[in-house]
Design a protein around this motif. Structure first.
Motif, PDB file in Angstrom:
ATOM      1  N   GLU A 294       0.819  -1.205   0.000  1.00  0.00           N
ATOM      2  CA  GLU A 294       0.000   0.000   0.000  1.00  0.00           C
ATOM      3  C   GLU A 294       0.858   1.262   0.000  1.00  0.00           C
ATOM      4  O   GLU A 294       0.329   2.365  -0.153  1.00  0.00           O
ATOM      5  N   ASN A 295       2.167   1.114   0.133  1.00  0.00           N
ATOM      6  CA  ASN A 295       3.070   2.259   0.067  1.00  0.00           C
ATOM      7  C   ASN A 295       3.898   2.301  -1.213  1.00  0.00           C
ATOM      8  O   ASN A 295       4.874   3.052  -1.297  1.00  0.00           O
ATOM      9  N   ILE A 296       3.521   1.489  -2.191  1.00  0.00           N
ATOM     10  CA  ILE A 296       4.169   1.524  -3.506  1.00  0.00           C
ATOM     11  C   ILE A 296       3.236   2.262  -4.457  1.00  0.00           C
ATOM     12  O   ILE A 296       2.060   1.892  -4.589  1.00  0.00           O
ATOM     13  N   PRO A 297       3.681   3.305  -5.153  1.00  0.00           N
ATOM     14  CA  PRO A 297       2.792   4.061  -6.045  1.00  0.00           C
ATOM     15  C   PRO A 297       2.408   3.264  -7.290  1.00  0.00           C
ATOM     16  O   PRO A 297       3.125   2.354  -7.708  1.00  0.00           O
ATOM     17  N   GLY A 298       1.274   3.650  -7.889  1.00  0.00           N
ATOM     18  CA  GLY A 298       0.775   2.932  -9.061  1.00  0.00           C
ATOM     19  C   GLY A 298       1.650   3.062 -10.282  1.00  0.00           C
ATOM     20  O   GLY A 298       1.586   2.224 -11.185  1.00  0.00           O
ATOM     21  N   ASP A 299       2.492   4.114 -10.347  1.00  0.00           N
ATOM     22  CA  ASP A 299       3.375   4.276 -11.507  1.00  0.00           C
ATOM     23  C   ASP A 299       4.770   3.705 -11.240  1.00  0.00           C
ATOM     24  O   ASP A 299       5.740   4.088 -11.891  1.00  0.00           O
ATOM     25  N   PHE A 300       4.859   2.786 -10.292  1.00  0.00           N
ATOM     26  CA  PHE A 300       6.143   2.169  -9.956  1.00  0.00           C
ATOM     27  C   PHE A 300       6.744   1.528 -11.208  1.00  0.00           C
ATOM     28  O   PHE A 300       6.091   0.713 -11.882  1.00  0.00           O
ATOM     29  N   PRO A 301       8.000   1.858 -11.546  1.00  0.00           N
ATOM     30  CA  PRO A 301       8.546   1.449 -12.846  1.00  0.00           C
ATOM     31  C   PRO A 301       9.158   0.056 -12.889  1.00  0.00           C
ATOM     32  O   PRO A 301      10.103  -0.184 -13.628  1.00  0.00           O
ATOM     33  N   ALA A 302       8.631  -0.867 -12.086  1.00  0.00           N
ATOM     34  CA  ALA A 302       9.151  -2.244 -12.105  1.00  0.00           C
ATOM     35  C   ALA A 302       8.055  -3.198 -11.662  1.00  0.00           C
ATOM     36  O   ALA A 302       7.311  -2.885 -10.726  1.00  0.00           O
ATOM     37  N   PRO A 303       7.923  -4.350 -12.316  1.00  0.00           N
ATOM     38  CA  PRO A 303       7.012  -5.373 -11.786  1.00  0.00           C
ATOM     39  C   PRO A 303       7.565  -5.936 -10.483  1.00  0.00           C
ATOM     40  O   PRO A 303       8.779  -5.925 -10.256  1.00  0.00           O
ATOM     41  N   ILE A 304       6.662  -6.410  -9.611  1.00  0.00           N
ATOM     42  CA  ILE A 304       7.053  -7.012  -8.330  1.00  0.00           C
ATOM     43  C   ILE A 304       6.560  -8.451  -8.319  1.00  0.00           C
ATOM     44  O   ILE A 304       5.366  -8.697  -8.499  1.00  0.00           O
ATOM     45  N   VAL A 305       7.460  -9.395  -8.130  1.00  0.00           N
ATOM     46  CA  VAL A 305       7.081 -10.810  -8.045  1.00  0.00           C
ATOM     47  C   VAL A 305       7.287 -11.251  -6.595  1.00  0.00           C
ATOM     48  O   VAL A 305       8.315 -10.940  -5.979  1.00  0.00           O
ATOM     49  N   ILE A 306       6.296 -11.960  -6.057  1.00  0.00           N
ATOM     50  CA  ILE A 306       6.255 -12.244  -4.619  1.00  0.00           C
ATOM     51  C   ILE A 306       6.068 -13.730  -4.363  1.00  0.00           C
ATOM     52  O   ILE A 306       5.190 -14.361  -4.970  1.00  0.00           O
ATOM     53  N   ALA A 319      -4.217 -12.386  -2.784  1.00  0.00           N
ATOM     54  CA  ALA A 319      -3.997 -11.427  -3.877  1.00  0.00           C
ATOM     55  C   ALA A 319      -5.214 -10.507  -4.041  1.00  0.00           C
ATOM     56  O   ALA A 319      -5.065  -9.289  -4.235  1.00  0.00           O
ATOM     57  N   GLN A 320      -6.409 -11.071  -3.973  1.00  0.00           N
ATOM     58  CA  GLN A 320      -7.621 -10.257  -4.107  1.00  0.00           C
ATOM     59  C   GLN A 320      -7.711  -9.229  -2.983  1.00  0.00           C
ATOM     60  O   GLN A 320      -8.081  -8.075  -3.212  1.00  0.00           O
ATOM     61  N   ARG A 321      -7.377  -9.638  -1.774  1.00  0.00           N
ATOM     62  CA  ARG A 321      -7.426  -8.728  -0.640  1.00  0.00           C
ATOM     63  C   ARG A 321      -6.390  -7.608  -0.792  1.00  0.00           C
ATOM     64  O   ARG A 321      -6.691  -6.433  -0.592  1.00  0.00           O
ATOM     65  N   LEU A 322      -5.155  -7.959  -1.156  1.00  0.00           N
ATOM     66  CA  LEU A 322      -4.106  -6.958  -1.308  1.00  0.00           C
ATOM     67  C   LEU A 322      -4.411  -5.995  -2.451  1.00  0.00           C
ATOM     68  O   LEU A 322      -4.040  -4.810  -2.395  1.00  0.00           O
ATOM     69  N   ASN A 323      -5.098  -6.476  -3.472  1.00  0.00           N
ATOM     70  CA  ASN A 323      -5.437  -5.626  -4.610  1.00  0.00           C
ATOM     71  C   ASN A 323      -6.356  -4.472  -4.198  1.00  0.00           C
ATOM     72  O   ASN A 323      -6.346  -3.412  -4.814  1.00  0.00           O
ATOM     73  N   THR A 324      -7.141  -4.661  -3.134  1.00  0.00           N
ATOM     74  CA  THR A 324      -8.040  -3.597  -2.682  1.00  0.00           C
ATOM     75  C   THR A 324      -7.293  -2.481  -1.962  1.00  0.00           C
ATOM     76  O   THR A 324      -7.801  -1.370  -1.848  1.00  0.00           O
ATOM     77  N   PHE A 325      -6.068  -2.761  -1.477  1.00  0.00           N
ATOM     78  CA  PHE A 325      -5.307  -1.765  -0.731  1.00  0.00           C
ATOM     79  C   PHE A 325      -4.269  -1.056  -1.591  1.00  0.00           C
ATOM     80  O   PHE A 325      -3.896   0.076  -1.298  1.00  0.00           O
ATOM     81  N   SER A 326      -3.777  -1.719  -2.601  1.00  0.00           N
ATOM     82  CA  SER A 326      -2.609  -1.231  -3.322  1.00  0.00           C
ATOM     83  C   SER A 326      -2.989  -0.447  -4.568  1.00  0.00           C
ATOM     84  O   SER A 326      -3.967  -0.764  -5.253  1.00  0.00           O
ATOM     85  N   ALA A 327      -2.189   0.574  -4.867  1.00  0.00           N
ATOM     86  CA  ALA A 327      -2.352   1.293  -6.133  1.00  0.00           C
ATOM     87  C   ALA A 327      -1.850   0.459  -7.305  1.00  0.00           C
ATOM     88  O   ALA A 327      -2.159   0.749  -8.460  1.00  0.00           O
ATOM     89  N   LEU A 328      -1.085  -0.584  -7.025  1.00  0.00           N
ATOM     90  CA  LEU A 328      -0.634  -1.517  -8.062  1.00  0.00           C
ATOM     91  C   LEU A 328      -1.760  -2.476  -8.416  1.00  0.00           C
ATOM     92  O   LEU A 328      -2.711  -2.645  -7.653  1.00  0.00           O
ATOM     93  N   GLU A 329      -1.635  -3.135  -9.541  1.00  0.00           N
ATOM     94  CA  GLU A 329      -2.510  -4.255  -9.867  1.00  0.00           C
ATOM     95  C   GLU A 329      -1.907  -5.501  -9.228  1.00  0.00           C
ATOM     96  O   GLU A 329      -0.801  -5.895  -9.555  1.00  0.00           O
TER      97      GLU A 329
END
Length: 463
Positions: A294-306, A319-329
């Motif tokens: 939730e502290n990573i901006p939506g225009d972050f210039p790198a994919p994140i693999v977890i 993943a569905q739950r985290l998607n509601t908090f994050s500006a990322l997809e």
């Protein structure tokens, strides 16, 4: 040492008996009481003050989630959730982890003795880790609170008759004093400190002065696409074609899946990937991932693999739950997805996740059913090992809370190969300081930071 007291909470008397027997297979634990619903659980926690609680998620009158919230607000203690594998139970389990549960296990199949044994082993391991983590927190807290030892009491002055001759004996005569060289008056020569080379600098520990801890402010979040378009955007491929996914049965069999052939040109809206962030976590990870993403901006210039250690099916709810908090997809990874900027991919439970290059300067997710590694599938080491091969990318690696040492060995390999943008969560915020500690001990972590500081510092490093 007395055994730890455990409260077992489940609406099924038969399940309470099974769980109690599994717990008492370890002499360090004793089931001191049971409860049939959340309301009883709250009363017995206040009355008996157990060291640990196992809590069923779905119960009548008051479910495990409501009871957990009340317990954590009134008398916080380690709570391990027992979850069914239906969709509602999985969603509530993810919420429970977010609201303070130590960890969870799925309920055993009562008709499968091997499954009951496996669940028992997992439960006892989690209980031991929970108690160890609690004792470490209490030790740190007491070390912080304990005052400095008082100075030794001054001795009473000696009688004058004794002091005077001693003083005359110890004090030099004026002549002797004049002859003695002056001590401590010569100015020492001071060399200017040299800046250590980059690979020898001490890791950041999050304890520097405030001026040294200024970080770039995350950019404002970009609006997210509508949820129904999310999956399609994740699967954009090069040119007019799409990535063709092999049948799930082929992947489940562990067969090798070749990357799809590129057709030239970029998909509309896609940009080539030049940077990549890889993240690993385990116990306490869902809560840590929420604070991180939730502290990573939506225009972050790198994919994140977890990679989050979690059984199959639960990772989709996470993943569905985290998607509601994050500006990322944020989505559960699927085989063949092309990595995109501004997106985060969570490895599905039961599959190893690796990143492989495809023609055209893009990168694809590959899922396999290879053997478990470090006791896990997915494994952080497997992800980091695949990232090690991607030398054309700017790579960043993060390890957060979790049991064991998964990820540490391959983070060391990344660091030794020149990837020094490595992050580990510090002990003060970890639910379990296992995986990060293993990486720190291998001396491959450049930034050792409390959870709330990892995302801002990573944004600064990547941007």
């Amino acid at each position: 040492m007395r055994p730890y007291k455990v409260l077992v909470v489940d609406d099924s008397a038969f399940m309470r008996k099974i769980i109690s027997d599994l717990i008492e297979n370890d002499a360090d634990f004793q089931v001191t009481a049971t409860a049939a619903n959340g309301r009883e659980a709250i009363e017995k926690v206040n009355e008996l003050r157990p060291d640990l609680v196992t809590m069923d998620v779905e119960m009548p009158e008051m479910n495990g989630l409501e009871a957990l919230k009340s317990i954590m607000a009134q008398r916080p203690l380690p709570v391990i959730m027992l979850s069914g594998i239906n969709e509602e139970g999985m969603k509530e389990t993810i919420l429970a982890l977010e609201w303070g549960a130590f960890d969870f296990i799925r309920k055993p199949s009562i008709s499968n003795s091997q499954d009951i044994i496996a669940v028992g082993e997992s439960l006892r391991e989690q209980m031991k880790e929970a108690m160890l983590a609690r004792e470490r927190r209490e030790a740190r807290a007491s070390a912080v609170k304990s005052p400095e030892p008082p100075p030794p009491a001054a001795e009473p002055p000696a009688p004058r008759a004794v002091v005077e001759p001693v003083r005359r004996k110890l004090e030099p005569s004026k002549k002797e004093a004049d002859k003695a060289p002056l001590q401590g008056t010569e100015k020492p020569r001071v060399r200017a400190p040299l800046e250590p080379p980059a690979d020898k600098r001490k890791p950041e520990t999050g304890t520097e002065p405030a001026a040294a801890k200024r970080v770039a402010k995350p950019a404002p979040a970009v609006p997210k696409p509508a949820p129904d378009r999310l999956k399609g955007r994740f699967q954009e491929a090069q040119g007019a074609g799409r990535v063709v996914q092999r049948a799930a049965s082929e992947v489940a069999a562990g067969s090798f899946v070749e990357p799809p052939a590129a057709t030239g040109g970029q998909a509309s809206g896609s940009r080539s990937v030049r940077k990549l962030v890889a993240v690993g976590c385990s116990t306490g990870g869902p809560r840590a991932l929420k604070a991180f993403l939730e502290n990573i901006p939506g225009d972050f210039p790198a994919p994140i693999v977890i990679v989050q250690h979690m059984p199959p099916n639960f990772t989709k709810s996470l993943a569905q739950r985290l998607n509601t908090f994050s500006a990322l997809e944020v989505a559960e990874a699927e085989h063949g997805m092309i990595l995109r900027q501004g997106a985060a991919y969570i490895a599905p439970g039961g599959y190893h996740l690796t990143v492989v290059p495809v023609p055209g300067g893009q990168y694809m997710i590959e899922l396999t059913k290879e053997e478990v590694r470090n006791g896990h599938r997915p494994s952080v080491d497997t992800l980091f090992e695949s990232v090690l091969q991607l030398t054309s990318l700017e790579r960043h690696a993060v390890i957060m809370t979790g049991m064991g040492s998964d990820g540490a060995r391959m983070m060391k390999a990344l660091y030794d190969s020149g990837v020094t943008s490595t992050f580990a969560e510090s002990e003060e915020t970890c639910v379990v300081y296992g995986m990060p500690r293993s990486a720190v001990e291998l001396k491959c972590v450049r930034h050792i930071l409390p959870l709330q500081e990892i995302a801002p510092r990573l944004v600064q490093a990547v941007k």
